[in-house]
Design an enzyme around this catalytic site. Structure first.
Site, PDB file in Angstrom:
ATOM      1  N   TRP A 103       0.804  -1.216   0.000  1.00 42.09           N
ATOM      2  CA  TRP A 103       0.000   0.000   0.000  1.00 42.09           C
ATOM      3  C   TRP A 103       0.837   1.266   0.000  1.00 42.09           C
ATOM      4  CZ3 TRP A 103      -4.464   0.295  -2.004  1.00 42.09           C
ATOM      5  CH2 TRP A 103      -5.250  -0.852  -2.065  1.00 42.09           C
ATOM      6  N   ASP A 138      -1.284   6.728   6.517  1.00 46.40           N
ATOM      7  CA  ASP A 138      -2.431   5.950   6.048  1.00 46.40           C
ATOM      8  C   ASP A 138      -2.718   4.883   7.104  1.00 46.40           C
ATOM      9  OD1 ASP A 138      -4.204   4.190   4.869  1.00 46.40           O
ATOM     10  OD2 ASP A 138      -3.030   3.876   3.052  1.00 46.40           O
ATOM     11  N   LYS A 185     -12.260  -1.344   6.424  1.00 46.71           N
ATOM     12  CA  LYS A 185     -11.599  -2.423   7.143  1.00 46.71           C
ATOM     13  C   LYS A 185     -11.996  -2.404   8.625  1.00 46.71           C
ATOM     14  CE  LYS A 185      -8.072  -2.077   3.666  1.00 46.71           C
ATOM     15  NZ  LYS A 185      -8.208  -3.335   2.922  1.00 46.71           N
TER      16      LYS A 185
END
Lengths: 404, 404
Positions: A127, A210, A234
């Protein structure tokens, strides 16, 4: 042979499965029940939240309650704005860069330097790598602080640990716009310890984090960040909404200069959203509503409890892995292994397929590792009850007994 | 005095209201009931769609079914892609511009011309105006084809009609990147007749149409458009997803040249979404699911029936307006008045407040005109049953009797 689960999971709420998906992922049962109950008629207002004008008073309360609850839960200081946005983590890759580079303080620093500031990227897995690629595409002057570690055996770059801070290639503060990292790497199962990065970075440089896949799973000292961004799907709610918690001074910019904002589409413009309480245009109303219910659910337990359960769930699984390292091969350096996404392999691909198939027979699903990594990935997000981890651990142990 | 509604609306489904919101807005009762039924356990899969991995087979079917149904309903030709996106209409303002300007054919035309092509904007109300402002901010070379009409009394620009095509300032085809318009102006209640714009534009120039607020309310000849874009939250589903139907040749571009894509954040990049069946990153899974159910609901009736009902609903209300023009003052030129958002004023602001309050007493809500226009706005989208329009018309008539 004893089957790997004794029953179809007595602890499972009636007809549900244990959903170990990496995201979108399990939501609290009580939240889903409330959503279902109010689906056609939200608290007597005669309509579904799905149908509700975002300009109505009722919806105004829903979104402002959600914001206020999140602010309480994470103890977000007053000098931070909480924004509800669209576009997921990928949208925030671009938004963080575009908005930071338009920020008055960053532009002044750049002017002083006389050349483009660097954007410092800490790459610990898939990511953060994607975040880096996105800003490279948009023309950022990128400085890679670290990019995984070199495998001792093959010499290749792997994402299973972090090099020591002394080896990080952080830019000089006066040459750096911001430092970016992803605190929990959903694909590679690498989680950076709390405050690890902010401790390493000069406090004058804004750190952008993040937290898509570990948000609300432990307390965070928001005051140490320039901005925290996260897709909701999530740990916070359904897909379709992302959140940015931004230090307000970074939203200060010279709007009179068209060059400042000319590369920022409105939907990615934090100032545009900040100026209109996240509703300059129609927000993803229903997703925000469900997030608000999840925030209340977290608040009801307390963020410290979330952390306790998070660590307990993960420890149970890692204990089994560590007890049989020749069978369950954990992929990540113990110091950095994730409490959210636990990745491991079995002795061969056949056993992995068997593991996944038998787990599915026991109503445990979404255990296949990311296509880039293979093996097994079990995601244990906030809404996964301890009973789910118990069931999984019992399954692991029985599977080991049957197959080692 | 007879109250303006005889009862609390016998036709209303149990405890619901008539929701005349301009968006987000009413959804079909049967769709909501299905969503409610499947909320905790989608068709026996043991989880909510809210929790479902977008990479799972089950969700793969949900999104591909939604796409296929929309393709059938609107008879979308094979040389058009259907994309599910985030960021609403506002996101597509930027996306349309950024993607069109990166398109191979547009860049070749520009190279031939030797200077920036013009982006032609047809401004018929608030939403096309916002679309224009967005691309101006992003640096577009804008050509305003028309900007409402001049009021005969005040000389000011007003958005209640369109000037004749002979007065439109369309650019030369070889100097124009694309023509943009918004087919139904939600705020101003102006709706451009089907094919009115494509008939006026040289077929070599791609026409981009924002159909956010009249999508699926009548058949459309997709083949005449470069792209059709729409936020879902008016006629198609919940907020949080937008749709782009794009002619595939416009997605052809030179990816090897970083300059081509350097201003396009991934979340607004049509090619990025086209190359991954709308799932390069996590899509707004639940919103797309609900849209898919709405598409099926439309298909069950047929798009021609939707148009018949749409026209019937609107005619009922306009007939009352036209029968009492001294009391109900329609704001839009009859040729261009919208069947979706019907705007009118009453003799004074007091009566308007009374109208809105008494309507609310009759379970009819969201009738206040947009803040920029005042008066009354009644939105009659696809999911508003004819009974809702009946109830509203009965209320209008009784209100007239009581107050004229």
């Amino acid at each position: 042979m004893t089957p790997s689960c004794a029953s179809k999971n007595a602890d499972l709420p009636y007809d549900r499965v244990w959903n170990f998906s990496a995201g979108p992922s399990v939501l609290p049962q009580s939240v889903l029940e409330e959503v279902q109950r109010d689906l056609l008629n939200y608290k007597g207002h005669g309509m579904s939240v799905l149908e509700m004008s975002h300009r109505s008073k009722v919806y105004g309360s829903i979104i402002s309650d959600a914001e206020a609850t999140l602010r309480r839960v994470l103890k977000v200081p007053d000098n931070y704005s909480i924004l509800f946005l669209q576009g997921g983590g990928t949208g925030e890759f671009a938004a963080a860069y575009l908005n930071l580079m338009a920020s008055k303080s960053v532009r002044e620093k750049q002017q002083k330097l006389g050349r483009p500031l660097a954007c410092d990227y800490i790459v610990t897995g898939g990511w953060s790598k994607s975040g880096l690629k996105e800003v490279e595409r948009l023309g950022a002057n990128v400085n890679v602080v670290l990019d995984g570690v070199k495998s001792a055996t093959t010499g290749e770059t792997v994402y299973n640990s972090l090099p020591p801070v002394s080896e990080w290639n952080l830019g000089k503060p006066e040459e750096t716009a911001y430092v970016y990292y992803c605190e929990n790497e959903t694909v590679h199962g690498v989680e950076t310890p709390a405050n690890f990065v902010v401790d390493a970075v000069d406090p004058s440089v804004p750190v952008i984090c993040d937290m898509s896949s570990n948000m609300l799973s432990r307390p965070v000292d928001v005051s140490r960040f320039g901005a925290i961004v996260a897709g909701a799907q999530k740990n916070m709610g359904p897909a379709g909404v992302s959140i940015a918690i931004v230090r307000k001074d970074l939203l200060d910019r010279d709007e009179s200069d068209p060059e400042v904002t000319r590369n920022i589409p409105s939907v990615l413009d934090w100032c545009y959203f900040d100026g209109a309480a996240s509703m300059p245009n129609t927000p993803p109303t229903f997703s925000i509503y469900v997030c608000g219910l999840v925030f209340k659910w977290v608040e009801g337990q307390g963020i410290e409890t979330m952390e306790k359960i998070r660590n307990e769930r993960a420890k149970m699984v890692y204990d089994v892995i560590d007890a049989h390292p020749e069978f369950f091969h954990g992929l990540v350096d113990k110091k950095y292994r994730s409490a959210m996404n636990l990745v491991f392999t079995l002795p061969n691909a056949e056993l992995e397929s068997k593991f996944i198939a038998e787990a599915a027979d026991c109503n445990m699903i979404q255990l296949k590792g990311h296509r880039s990594l293979g093996g097994i990935r079990v995601s244990l997000y906030n809404a996964m009850p301890i009973e789910g981890a118990n069931a999984f651990v019992a399954f692991m142990k029985q599977f080991y007994e049957n197959n080692h």
